[in-house]
Every structure is written in structure tokens, then in C-alpha cells.
Design a protein around this motif. Structure first.
Motif, PDB file in Angstrom:
ATOM      1  N   THR A  65       0.834  -1.199   0.000  1.00 16.41           N
ATOM      2  CA  THR A  65       0.000   0.000   0.000  1.00 16.41           C
ATOM      3  C   THR A  65       0.869   1.249   0.000  1.00 16.41           C
ATOM      4  O   THR A  65       0.628   2.208  -0.756  1.00 16.41           O
ATOM      5  CB  THR A  65      -0.931   0.002   1.224  1.00 16.41           C
ATOM      6  N   HIS A  66       1.899   1.243   0.829  1.00 17.10           N
ATOM      7  CA  HIS A  66       2.834   2.375   0.908  1.00 17.10           C
ATOM      8  C   HIS A  66       3.586   2.535  -0.405  1.00 17.10           C
ATOM      9  O   HIS A  66       3.780   3.666  -0.888  1.00 17.10           O
ATOM     10  CB  HIS A  66       3.799   2.126   2.065  1.00 17.10           C
ATOM     11  N   ALA A  67       4.008   1.422  -1.006  1.00 15.55           N
ATOM     12  CA  ALA A  67       4.745   1.473  -2.269  1.00 15.55           C
ATOM     13  C   ALA A  67       3.895   2.087  -3.382  1.00 15.55           C
ATOM     14  O   ALA A  67       4.388   2.867  -4.201  1.00 15.55           O
ATOM     15  CB  ALA A  67       5.207   0.079  -2.668  1.00 15.55           C
ATOM     16  N   LYS A  68       2.623   1.744  -3.407  1.00 16.45           N
ATOM     17  CA  LYS A  68       1.722   2.341  -4.405  1.00 16.45           C
ATOM     18  C   LYS A  68       1.614   3.846  -4.200  1.00 16.45           C
ATOM     19  O   LYS A  68       1.622   4.614  -5.171  1.00 16.45           O
ATOM     20  CB  LYS A  68       0.340   1.691  -4.317  1.00 16.45           C
ATOM     21  N   ASP A  69       1.524   4.267  -2.948  1.00 12.77           N
ATOM     22  CA  ASP A  69       1.423   5.701  -2.655  1.00 12.77           C
ATOM     23  C   ASP A  69       2.695   6.441  -3.054  1.00 12.77           C
ATOM     24  O   ASP A  69       2.642   7.536  -3.633  1.00 12.77           O
ATOM     25  CB  ASP A  69       1.147   5.916  -1.167  1.00 12.77           C
ATOM     26  N   VAL A  70       3.841   5.837  -2.757  1.00  9.37           N
ATOM     27  CA  VAL A  70       5.126   6.500  -3.018  1.00  9.37           C
ATOM     28  C   VAL A  70       5.413   6.575  -4.512  1.00  9.37           C
ATOM     29  O   VAL A  70       5.872   7.612  -5.025  1.00  9.37           O
ATOM     30  CB  VAL A  70       6.266   5.772  -2.275  1.00  9.37           C
ATOM     31  N   THR A  71       5.149   5.486  -5.239  1.00  6.27           N
ATOM     32  CA  THR A  71       5.470   5.455  -6.673  1.00  6.27           C
ATOM     33  C   THR A  71       4.364   6.046  -7.536  1.00  6.27           C
ATOM     34  O   THR A  71       4.607   6.429  -8.679  1.00  6.27           O
ATOM     35  CB  THR A  71       5.725   4.015  -7.146  1.00  6.27           C
ATOM     36  N   GLY A  72       3.134   6.075  -7.008  1.00  3.49           N
ATOM     37  CA  GLY A  72       2.002   6.526  -7.802  1.00  3.49           C
ATOM     38  C   GLY A  72       1.572   5.523  -8.848  1.00  3.49           C
ATOM     39  O   GLY A  72       0.908   5.890  -9.830  1.00  3.49           O
ATOM     40  N   GLN A  73       1.917   4.252  -8.649  1.00  2.00           N
ATOM     41  CA  GLN A  73       1.573   3.214  -9.608  1.00  2.00           C
ATOM     42  C   GLN A  73       0.845   2.054  -8.933  1.00  2.00           C
ATOM     43  O   GLN A  73       1.002   1.830  -7.725  1.00  2.00           O
ATOM     44  CB  GLN A  73       2.839   2.659 -10.285  1.00  2.00           C
ATOM     45  N   SER A  74       0.097   1.287  -9.707  1.00  2.00           N
ATOM     46  CA  SER A  74      -0.460   0.034  -9.221  1.00  2.00           C
ATOM     47  C   SER A  74       0.635  -1.029  -9.221  1.00  2.00           C
ATOM     48  O   SER A  74       1.706  -0.851  -9.815  1.00  2.00           O
ATOM     49  CB  SER A  74      -1.633  -0.414 -10.104  1.00  2.00           C
TER      50      SER A  74
END
Length: 261
Positions: free
Chosen positions: A188-197
Motif C-alpha cells: 500500500t505504501h509502495a503504491k502511494d510512493v510510486t504513484g503506480q499500481s
């Protein structure tokens, strides 16, 4: 993007060595990354077998303080000072593995180990997301937002437990060390940081039976995310690993495996 597992609990075939822990060589665009170093020099010996020039690494990153992920730093072969990215707490990883959590009284040898690491490496201590190369992120402290994940290691809240995330044309690629903070929290955090699914999630998922992980909920979460590539390795109990393989249909990689994305 290519990922070579330099260490993992199991070998991929007879050419490699393995020990409990994790280490990966990540070739992302023009950046070469060492993520975790296991417990001993196994990562160096497997790199030699794979004909990887460790001296060409641009950066080293640690997932958390536990010694099966970074004590291997003590066996490094570098003659120059490589950049070492870690949470401020993570240098405590090189202690005796039974001294946990690290907030209790520390043995005197810790001072010597910390001095060696700080002398040998250019240490960058960060607790926030950190883009260390274009599109490549050290995630820093992971928010605990998924209700079914404990996000700790027994009674240790593990603020240092983190992962790496990479932007790609197909989506976010997450590489985890142990996921004490929760694999779904990390993603979830990785999606927020990268802006990708999510496109791929690779590494330790920390679904271990003594801690009674929420396996059903985790499987349902990944189903809802529709992640094309899911490759759990280190710190997943055998029966849970078998269930994940049935659910998501992958061949489990091991030490020596080359994962191409």
C-alpha cells in the motif's frame, strides 16, 4: 529490470549456496543495487558464481535491523566507501541474533561493529521515503493501515522494517526483505510512493505460523490487487508457501534464481 537472489533460505539448484536470510542484486535501468546481505559471506560467494562484479554496485540498502538480513555486511569485499541506506535503527542488525529487540542493554562489541560499518560505508540514515535513483525508492517507515496485519515482530513494533519500490512501464515492482511491517502495508505504501499500481512483489512476506498471520485476508488482498507476479520467498512457512503457490501459480525462486521483469 533484473533481480538475482544472492541469498535465500533454499537454493534454486546445486550451483548455489543458501542460508536463512535474504540478499538480492537488483539491476534497475543503469543503477545496480544490493538489497540486504544475509548472515554471512554467502551473498559474496553466490555473486562470484553468478559472475556479478559487486564492486560495480551503486548503492546498498538494508530492509531492517535483523542480523539474517545485514550481518553479511561484515564480509563485504569493497575497497571504496559504498553508499549504505538504512533506517537509523537498522545498524543494530549486526549484533548477536538472540539480542532482540535492540533497545535493551547492548554488549560492548556493538560499538566496534558500528564503528566498522560507519568507517567502511557512506551511511545514509533515513526514515522517510527516499528516491536514491530516478524511479527507485527506499520506502522508509511503513504506515500500518491494513487492519488485519499486526505490523510488528512479536512485541517489537519494528519501525525500521521497510522495502524497495521501483517505477516501471508496467507498474510498481516491490522488493521486500522480511515484511515485519506487513506485506500488504508495504505494498500500500509502495503504491502511494510510486504513484503506480502493483506489477510485481518479490521477497520475504513474513507469513510464519507461530505468529498466526492472517493468510486468508492476505490472499484476498492480493487477489483484489490483481498483481501479475507474486514471488514470496524467505520467511514463509512451508504450508503457507504451498497455499500461495496454488492460489497464484508461480514457481518458487531460491538462492541463485534470476528474475527478469
Amino acid at each position: 529490470m533484473k533481480i538475482r537472489l544472492l541469498n535465500e533460505n533454499l537454493v534454486s539448484d546445486l550451483c548455489w549456496l543458501a542460508e536463512w536470510g535474504f540478499s538480492a542484486w537488483i539491476d534497475y535501468n543503469e543503477t545496480k543495487i544490493i538489497f540486504d546481505t544475509g548472515w554471512s559471506d554467502v551473498w559474496c560467494r553466490n555473486a562470484e558464481t553468478a559472475k556479478i562484479d559487486l564492486a560495480s554496485a551503486d548503492v546498498i540498502a538494508l530492509s531492517h535491523f535483523h542480523s539474517d538480513h545485514s550481518r553479511g555486511l561484515l564480509f563485504h569485499p569493497f575497497s571504496d566507501k559504498k553508499k549504505l541506506i538504512a533506517h537509523p535503527r537498522a545498524l543494530l542488525a549486526m549484533l548477536d541474533p538472540f539480542i532482540e529487540p535492540p533497545d535493551r542493554h547492548l554488549p560492548h562489541k556493538y560499538d566496534e561493529i558500528e564503528h566498522k560499518i560507519r568507517s567502511d560505508f557512506e551511511v545514509v540514515e533515513v526514515a522517510e521515503p527516499y528516491e536514491f535513483a530516478p524511479g527507485a525508492f527506499f520506502l522508509g517507515e511503513v504506515p500500518r493501515v491494513v487492519p488485519f496485519e499486526r505490523g510488528c515482530y512479536y512485541e517489537d513494533p519494528m519501525p525500521d522494517d521497510t522495502a524497495l519500490a521501483f517505477r516501471t512501464e508496467k507498474g510498481c515492482v516491490v522488493v521486500t526483505g522480511c515484511s515485519h511491517s506487513g506485506i500488504c502495508n508495504i505494498c500500500t505504501h509502495a503504491k502511494d510512493v510510486t504513484g503506480q499500481s502493483l506489477h510485481a512483489v518479490i521477497g520475504g512476506f513474513h507469513l510464519v505460523n507461530p505468529e498466526k498471520p492472517a493468510v486468508d485476508e492476505t490472499i484476498e488482498w492480493f487477489r483484489s490487487e490483481k498483481v501479475p507476479r507474486l514471488l514470496p520467498v524467505h520467511c514463509v512457512s512451508f504450508d503457507i508457501q504451498a497455499r500461495l503457490q496454488r492460489e497464484f501459480g508461480y514457481d518458487r525462486p531460491g538462492a541463485g534464481s534470476l528474475i527478469e521483469l
